[in-house]
Design a protein around this motif. Structure first.
Motif, PDB file in Angstrom:
ATOM      1  N   GLU A 231      43.184  39.803  72.109  1.00  0.00           N
ATOM      2  CA  GLU A 231      42.840  39.131  72.862  1.00  0.00           C
ATOM      3  C   GLU A 231      42.913  38.215  73.896  1.00  0.00           C
ATOM      4  OE1 GLU A 231      39.857  36.979  70.510  1.00  0.00           O
ATOM      5  OE2 GLU A 231      39.245  38.599  68.777  1.00  0.00           O
ATOM      6  N   LEU A 232      42.462  38.291  75.180  1.00  0.00           N
ATOM      7  CA  LEU A 232      43.465  38.068  76.081  1.00  0.00           C
ATOM      8  C   LEU A 232      41.844  36.796  76.749  1.00  0.00           C
ATOM      9  CD1 LEU A 232      44.817  40.572  78.112  1.00  0.00           C
ATOM     10  CD2 LEU A 232      45.949  39.405  76.206  1.00  0.00           C
ATOM     11  N   GLY A 233      42.148  36.181  75.908  1.00  0.00           N
ATOM     12  CA  GLY A 233      40.711  34.613  76.026  1.00  0.00           C
ATOM     13  C   GLY A 233      41.770  33.755  76.633  1.00  0.00           C
ATOM     14  N   TRP A 234      42.785  33.750  76.335  1.00  0.00           N
ATOM     15  CA  TRP A 234      42.888  32.621  76.880  1.00  0.00           C
ATOM     16  C   TRP A 234      43.172  32.712  78.755  1.00  0.00           C
ATOM     17  CZ3 TRP A 234      47.804  34.265  79.840  1.00  0.00           C
ATOM     18  CH2 TRP A 234      48.632  35.220  79.281  1.00  0.00           C
ATOM     19  N   LYS A 235      43.505  33.831  79.072  1.00  0.00           N
ATOM     20  CA  LYS A 235      43.148  34.477  80.650  1.00  0.00           C
ATOM     21  C   LYS A 235      42.184  34.530  81.198  1.00  0.00           C
ATOM     22  CE  LYS A 235      44.107  38.943  81.983  1.00  0.00           C
ATOM     23  NZ  LYS A 235      43.859  39.767  82.205  1.00  0.00           N
ATOM     24  N   ASP A 236      41.073  34.273  80.818  1.00  0.00           N
ATOM     25  CA  ASP A 236      40.140  33.871  80.901  1.00  0.00           C
ATOM     26  C   ASP A 236      40.119  32.767  81.157  1.00  0.00           C
ATOM     27  OD1 ASP A 236      39.590  36.755  81.538  1.00  0.00           O
ATOM     28  OD2 ASP A 236      38.201  37.226  79.098  1.00  0.00           O
ATOM     29  N   ARG A 237      40.286  31.454  80.512  1.00  0.00           N
ATOM     30  CA  ARG A 237      40.311  30.485  80.752  1.00  0.00           C
ATOM     31  C   ARG A 237      41.641  30.037  81.213  1.00  0.00           C
ATOM     32  NH1 ARG A 237      40.709  26.432  76.489  1.00  0.00           N
ATOM     33  NH2 ARG A 237      40.498  24.515  77.639  1.00  0.00           N
ATOM     34  N   LEU A 238      42.680  30.379  81.482  1.00  0.00           N
ATOM     35  CA  LEU A 238      43.683  29.769  82.900  1.00  0.00           C
ATOM     36  C   LEU A 238      42.217  30.092  84.646  1.00  0.00           C
ATOM     37  CD1 LEU A 238      46.351  31.079  81.950  1.00  0.00           C
ATOM     38  CD2 LEU A 238      45.779  28.702  82.145  1.00  0.00           C
ATOM     39  N   LEU A 239      42.100  31.365  84.366  1.00  0.00           N
ATOM     40  CA  LEU A 239      40.989  31.579  85.772  1.00  0.00           C
ATOM     41  C   LEU A 239      39.920  30.951  85.524  1.00  0.00           C
ATOM     42  CD1 LEU A 239      41.494  35.906  85.516  1.00  0.00           C
ATOM     43  CD2 LEU A 239      42.976  33.853  87.099  1.00  0.00           C
ATOM     44  N   GLU A 240      39.269  30.319  84.875  1.00  0.00           N
ATOM     45  CA  GLU A 240      37.923  29.350  84.837  1.00  0.00           C
ATOM     46  C   GLU A 240      38.498  28.513  85.207  1.00  0.00           C
ATOM     47  OE1 GLU A 240      36.301  30.437  81.302  1.00  0.00           O
ATOM     48  OE2 GLU A 240      35.637  32.161  81.613  1.00  0.00           O
ATOM     49  N   SER A 241      39.701  27.929  85.005  1.00  0.00           N
ATOM     50  CA  SER A 241      40.037  26.646  85.202  1.00  0.00           C
ATOM     51  C   SER A 241      40.435  26.243  86.947  1.00  0.00           C
ATOM     52  CB  SER A 241      41.672  26.108  84.894  1.00  0.00           C
ATOM     53  OG  SER A 241      42.476  24.656  84.898  1.00  0.00           O
ATOM     54  N   GLU A 242      39.360  24.973  87.009  1.00  0.00           N
ATOM     55  CA  GLU A 242      39.423  24.693  88.420  1.00  0.00           C
ATOM     56  C   GLU A 242      40.836  23.749  88.844  1.00  0.00           C
ATOM     57  OE1 GLU A 242      36.080  21.517  89.055  1.00  0.00           O
ATOM     58  OE2 GLU A 242      34.662  23.294  88.528  1.00  0.00           O
ATOM     59  N   GLU A 243      41.331  23.276  87.630  1.00  0.00           N
ATOM     60  CA  GLU A 243      42.797  22.531  88.561  1.00  0.00           C
ATOM     61  C   GLU A 243      43.818  23.909  88.433  1.00  0.00           C
ATOM     62  OE1 GLU A 243      43.061  19.755  88.451  1.00  0.00           O
ATOM     63  OE2 GLU A 243      41.204  19.070  87.078  1.00  0.00           O
ATOM     64  N   GLU A 244      44.731  23.845  89.413  1.00  0.00           N
ATOM     65  CA  GLU A 244      45.837  24.024  89.886  1.00  0.00           C
ATOM     66  C   GLU A 244      47.313  24.147  88.222  1.00  0.00           C
ATOM     67  OE1 GLU A 244      47.266  23.794  93.674  1.00  0.00           O
ATOM     68  OE2 GLU A 244      45.220  24.396  94.433  1.00  0.00           O
ATOM     69  N   SER A 245      47.423  23.467  88.407  1.00  0.00           N
ATOM     70  CA  SER A 245      48.188  22.644  86.991  1.00  0.00           C
ATOM     71  C   SER A 245      47.497  22.268  85.529  1.00  0.00           C
ATOM     72  CB  SER A 245      49.845  22.563  87.462  1.00  0.00           C
ATOM     73  OG  SER A 245      49.488  21.149  87.966  1.00  0.00           O
ATOM     74  N   GLY A 246      48.509  22.358  84.648  1.00  0.00           N
ATOM     75  CA  GLY A 246      48.687  21.805  83.841  1.00  0.00           C
ATOM     76  C   GLY A 246      48.563  22.060  82.521  1.00  0.00           C
TER      77      GLY A 246
END
Length: 594
Positions: A231-246
């Motif tokens: 499952e690539l839920g982690w990829k969606d989580r990154l794309l939804e993040s408003e922060e550029e890094s973290g």
């Protein structure tokens, strides 16, 4: 269990172990937990810094690729060619060809370069395997990549890897300062440099690394990556993040750890660099440090345990020695079997125990004295059966008859015998001046001289300063009598006895020397053991006289008197007595009542 509870050593060991193991073990656990989290945070921060540096390198490389397109603005002939409504002459074509070749060879990784000129509606394409060829430009609105580039504030769109494992950089070339688009420049690039830069950002055996564009498409992925079923839920989580890094903690069926991400600048394509680090990797250094701490902790704990046992045994060993000696005393052995137990409280206890045993021994000696008094009382009963005055008067009558018969030797002998009987039968005195003891001994020797004549010689040498010293009664005659019992008949030549009494600052020295055959070393040892044996006075056979003297000296001088038997260097037996000038308490035998 009862023995364990009653054993002070076991209690001390348990107590010391508890007060050492609990804090020490707690310290190890707290250190482990703190070190584990601290090193985890440190590892995450190091990866954040590493990813940031990787982002800088990526941006620098992508900027270098884009820099070649910016150089077109400084070429007026090329700019004029793009602004024309119609295709130019052959010379103008040559300028375009030069520009295309410069794009193709601007960087080693560039495989193909293409340019779509908006006004001419044509596309020029050149690769390192083919020459420049022209084609008709289709509707620009249908080309999705060009559209994305024109809509991007940086006029840039980077297309992900194609079927040939190459990515393409699309740039909208505008007629600055106006917003009109003159052309679209595309560079198809091999990902060699990107791969090289990426490999410095992760450990291939334990970590995952990805580069995503803003659409979630993969530009790069590490050798250890997701499989098709993950499952690539982690990829969606990154794309939804408003922060550029973290950092994002992530757990699913295939991964449990932390994701560190950073985004390159918009001018470089807004790629997202993602590094996925499992917790096992994060905690690996922590485990190593903790194992080292645990190792040294266990070593330290072992030393503490050994020290605990050492201290407990050190403290309780003297107590066990005391207990063993107490058990020996209970069995009747009154000899203390240890010297000193130290200078601390236990040592003081041991000294007091030894003093107590010595006092008990003194009391036992008093009991022996009481037994001696009982023997004396029995002797008095026997003496009372014969009237001493009757004996004295009878001897005096016999002496008078001897004088009338002109036999003075008989009178002299009777006088000596009378003196001896008067001295020995006087029950009122147990302690006498030395002069009385010497006179009694002299009378005894005169009787023996009367008996043996020229076969006996004796010398009595008494220091005048010693005559008034008080000594126990009957301590000289029994020793001399022992010579006549065991040594006189075995002598060589005339029998000789020497009695010497000298006074010093600390004691009275008495020596009695005869010229008998002496005693063997084995026999001397037997006599010494015989004298010191713990038995009643009535059980000593032929040595009762010596034993009586030895016991009475210990009684009156509390064991401080010396009584020694040895062979004289010139032959015969030498008896030495060193008597303190003062007796312990000056106790009269017949007055003792326990």
């Amino acid at each position: 269990m009862i023995v364990f509870k009653n054993n002070i050593r076991n209690k001390l060991i348990v107590l010391l172990l508890l007060i050492t193991i609990i804090p020490f073990g707690t310290s190890i656990i707290v250190t482990y937990l703190y070190t584990k989290e601290s090193l985890r945070d440190q590892s995450i921060q190091e990866n954040v810094n590493l990813l940031y540096q990787g982002k800088i390198n990526m941006e620098s490389y992508l900027r270098d690729l884009n820099h070649f397109t910016f150089s077109f603005y400084s070429n007026p002939e090329f700019m004029n060619y793009l602004r024309r409504d119609q295709i130019g002459d052959y010379v103008s074509r040559g300028v375009v060809h030069n520009v295309m070749h410069s794009l193709l060879y601007s960087e080693e990784s560039v495989y193909r370069a293409s340019m779509s000129i908006v006004k001419h509606q044509e596309m020029l394409t050149v690769s390192k395997r083919s020459a420049i060829f022209y084609s008709e430009l289709v509707d620009l609105k249908q080309i999705r990549s060009y559209k994305r580039a024109s809509e991007n504030p940086a006029n840039l769109y980077i297309e992900p890897l194609n079927e040939f494992n190459r990515f393409t950089i699309h740039r909208a070339f505008r007629d600055v300062p106006s917003d009109r688009i003159l052309a679209y420049v595309s560079l198809e690039v091999r990902p060699n440099k990107i791969n090289e830069l990426s490999r410095f950002l992760y450990h291939g055996e334990s970590e995952e690394f990805y580069i995503l564009n803003q659409d979630g498409q993969f530009i790069y992925q590490s050798d250890i990556g997701f499989n098709g079923q993950e499952e690539l839920g982690w990829k969606d989580r990154l794309l939804e993040s408003e922060e550029e890094s973290g950092t994002i903690a992530w757990t699913d069926q295939a991964f449990d750890g932390v994701m560190v991400y950073d985004t390159v600048s918009e001018a470089a394509g807004s790629w997202i660099l993602v590094k996925r680090i499992p917790n096992t990797t994060l905690y690996e250094s922590a485990y190593s440090v903790v194992m080292i701490n645990i190792f040294f902790g266990v070593v330290g704990l072992a030393l503490v345990v050994l020290a605990t046992f050492f201290v407990s045994f050190r403290i309780t060993s003297p107590l066990r020695v005391l207990v063993q000696n107490i058990k020996q005393v209970e069995k009747g052995n009154m000899k203390v079997q240890f010297r000193s137990l130290g200078n601390d409280e236990i040592g003081l206890l041991g000294d007091r125990f030894k003093s107590m045993i010595e006092k008990i021994n003194q009391l036992i000696n008093r009991e022996y004295k009481l037994e001696l008094e009982n023997k004396t009382n029995q002797l008095k009963v026997l003496h009372s059966q014969v009237n001493p005055h009757f004996l004295y008067n009878t001897l005096q009558s016999i002496g008078t008859m001897a004088l009338k018969s002109k036999v003075p030797e008989i009178y002299s002998s009777l006088t000596d015998l009378s003196q001896i009987m008067r001295y020995s039968m006087n029950m009122e005195e147990d302690i006498v001046p030395l002069v009385k003891e010497v006179n009694y001994t002299k009378a005894y020797m005169l009787l023996q001289k009367q008996r043996f004549g020229d076969q006996l010689e004796f010398v009595i040498d008494i220091d005048e300063a010693a005559l008034d010293i008080h000594v126990p009664k009957m301590i000289l005659q029994p020793i001399i009598e022992n010579y006549f019992k065991h040594g006189f008949d075995s002598r060589d030549g005339i029998g000789k006895v020497n009695l010497t009494c000298k006074r010093s600052d600390r004691c009275l020295l008495v020596t009695i020397h005869d010229n008998g055959p002496g005693v063997s070393v084995e026999r001397l040892q037997q006599i010494d053991q015989h004298l010191k044996a713990d038995r009643h006075l009535g059980d000593y056979g032929s040595n009762i006289g010596l034993r009586n003297v030895y016991a009475r000296l210990n009684l009156y001088y509390a064991g401080k008197a010396l009584f020694k038997l040895e062979n004289h260097t010139n032959g015969g037996l030498l008896v030495t007595m060193e008597l303190p000038l003062e007796m312990e308490g000056e106790i009269h035998e017949s007055d003792y009542r326990g």
